[in-house]
Design an enzyme around this catalytic site. Sequence first.
Site, short mmCIF file in Angstrom:
data_model
loop_
_atom_site.label_atom_id
_atom_site.label_comp_id
_atom_site.label_asym_id
_atom_site.label_seq_id
_atom_site.Cartn_x
_atom_site.Cartn_y
_atom_site.Cartn_z
N GLY A 113 15.29 97.64 87.82
CA GLY A 113 14.98 98.40 86.82
C GLY A 113 14.02 99.46 87.29
O GLY A 113 13.08 100.10 86.80
N SER A 114 14.26 99.86 88.61
CA SER A 114 13.55 101.08 89.35
C SER A 114 12.24 100.87 89.36
O SER A 114 11.43 101.82 89.35
CB SER A 114 13.94 102.39 88.63
OG SER A 114 15.38 102.61 88.59
N SER B 132 19.16 95.31 92.54
CA SER B 132 18.52 96.68 92.52
C SER B 132 17.27 96.50 93.17
O SER B 132 16.75 96.48 94.14
CB SER B 132 18.84 97.18 91.32
OG SER B 132 18.62 98.64 91.24
#
Length: 567
Positions: free
Chosen positions: A134-135, A214
């Site tokens: 989620g960055s 991610s």
Amino acid sequence: MESITIFTLLFTCLSVYCCGQQVDIDANNPIVTVREGKLRGTVATLLDGSSYYSFKGVPYALPPFGELRFQAPLPPKPWKGIRNATEHGPVCTQYDLSISQIVEGSEDCLFVNIYTKSLDINAKIPVMVFIHGGSYSFNSGNSQTFSPDLFLRHDVILVTMNYRLELLGYLSLDIPEVPGNAGMKDQVAALKWVKENIAQFGGDLNSITLFGESSGGSSVTSHLLSPMSKGLFHKAIVESGTCIQDWANDRNAKERAFRAGKLLGKETNDTEELLQYLRSLKPTLLTNLAQKTMTTEEMYRGLPDYFVPVVEKKFKGVKAFIDKEPVEILAKGRTNKVPLMIGYNSAEGITLLTFLQPKLDFYNQNPSYHVQREVAEKVTKEKLKEFGDRVKRVYLDNKNLTMDDPQTIERLGSDIHFFYNTHRFAHLYSKSGNPVYMYRFNYDTDLNILKKYSGFAHLKGASHGDELFVFFYLFYNFLNKKPYDEQEKLRELALKMTTLWTNFAKTGNPTPDISLGAKWLPYTRSGKEFFKIEDNMAMGKYANRERMQFWNEIYKEAGVPYIDDHC
């Protein structure tokens, strides 16, 4: 509602004693004792009808309120009586990019969730600890997205976590009180808690696998480099992200903090004044600031991920999560040496198309902005322009980027922001002597939800997040429920995926036998072997070879660590 099974009823009001530990099972509420006190969980049911124990919202650190805001986490305090662990705790305050809304949550959000099929402290079940993506700015470890259903059928324990996000988790003022990386230190604290307590849930404290996707994947690679994380896990799985990507490293974080302060109403040059002001604000005001604090250079070179991990300055008496450039640590082999599984999806860049579309004219006029920041900082303006011209020639045949050719844009984005630095990390890490297993995920089915809703479902390949970001092949949730329930083929694919992941967690080898029809061989620097996760699973050599060699030559000419086949 979580159902009560025959298994549960048989153990109503029964106490089970396991080597001195009393596990009370009262209907649907088992009680386990951890270092801080007793926890009451629930008994729930998996998709296959079997039962498991669930303990949610378990605190692994003190709430970072007041003076603790922005600081490293402190251990949780003991509690009296029995603490309910039947529901998730609040999520961390965030601006959720997936819904474009502020989620108030709470700063009291430092929780783990534990899912296990046994509470026998002699069971020694392999443990898998997941870090969500989620960055570094949104999401949580909650089961609405990251449920245990597909993992627990393989007899592992699943642990998920929350950690502080964006400015609340990654503010750096270059002072001892706020050196940065509070969110990473949260993850370390969660791992320490798991190591100290997981045996009470039937877990093997000597078999902990850390995995993430991610920014969660780049977090895992950061733990491979951080001395704070040494000994807290024994295997690592990294999906679609590494800590040597530009988007996983903040630069000029202190200056960014002052820009954030100005946006929020405090224009000052005094660090202490800024700190006190930021501590005085409601946590919801300290979200959605990453893009708003970008410089013009940052708007176009790279992705808009800021308030992320930093290289900390050294301060006496302050433990740094990381105090040297990640790629420097990696190149010198100063890593936490554990078996590694690492890879990417075949068309990661599909999710970038909407983001890149309004910037195409700029890139067409300034192709040097395709070149990564790490390289751009090392070369002259003339050399950088030459690199940009090469990119335009090789990828575009000197034509302009247009949305009439989205596959070319996807390939360029995939290579820059995901592929090359995954290869580079695997290559440099392989010097440690520990096994590395590399993969490329290329399934394209109705479970590829992110690609399906991107507007570019016709493009070839699996988009960023299609294998894991909302865990369509590895986690059962509201997004994939309908196709999963209705299509046997998709259930078979999910079984294969979770088998690979849990085999690695149990044995350090994703294919200890050939039950999946192919043998996954370790990566070598000469062969660059990788496993093709697709309809016909098989080994390959040097995924996306020509494009990777193109970028490798640019990194080599820039004088930064690269993929050197001769060392």
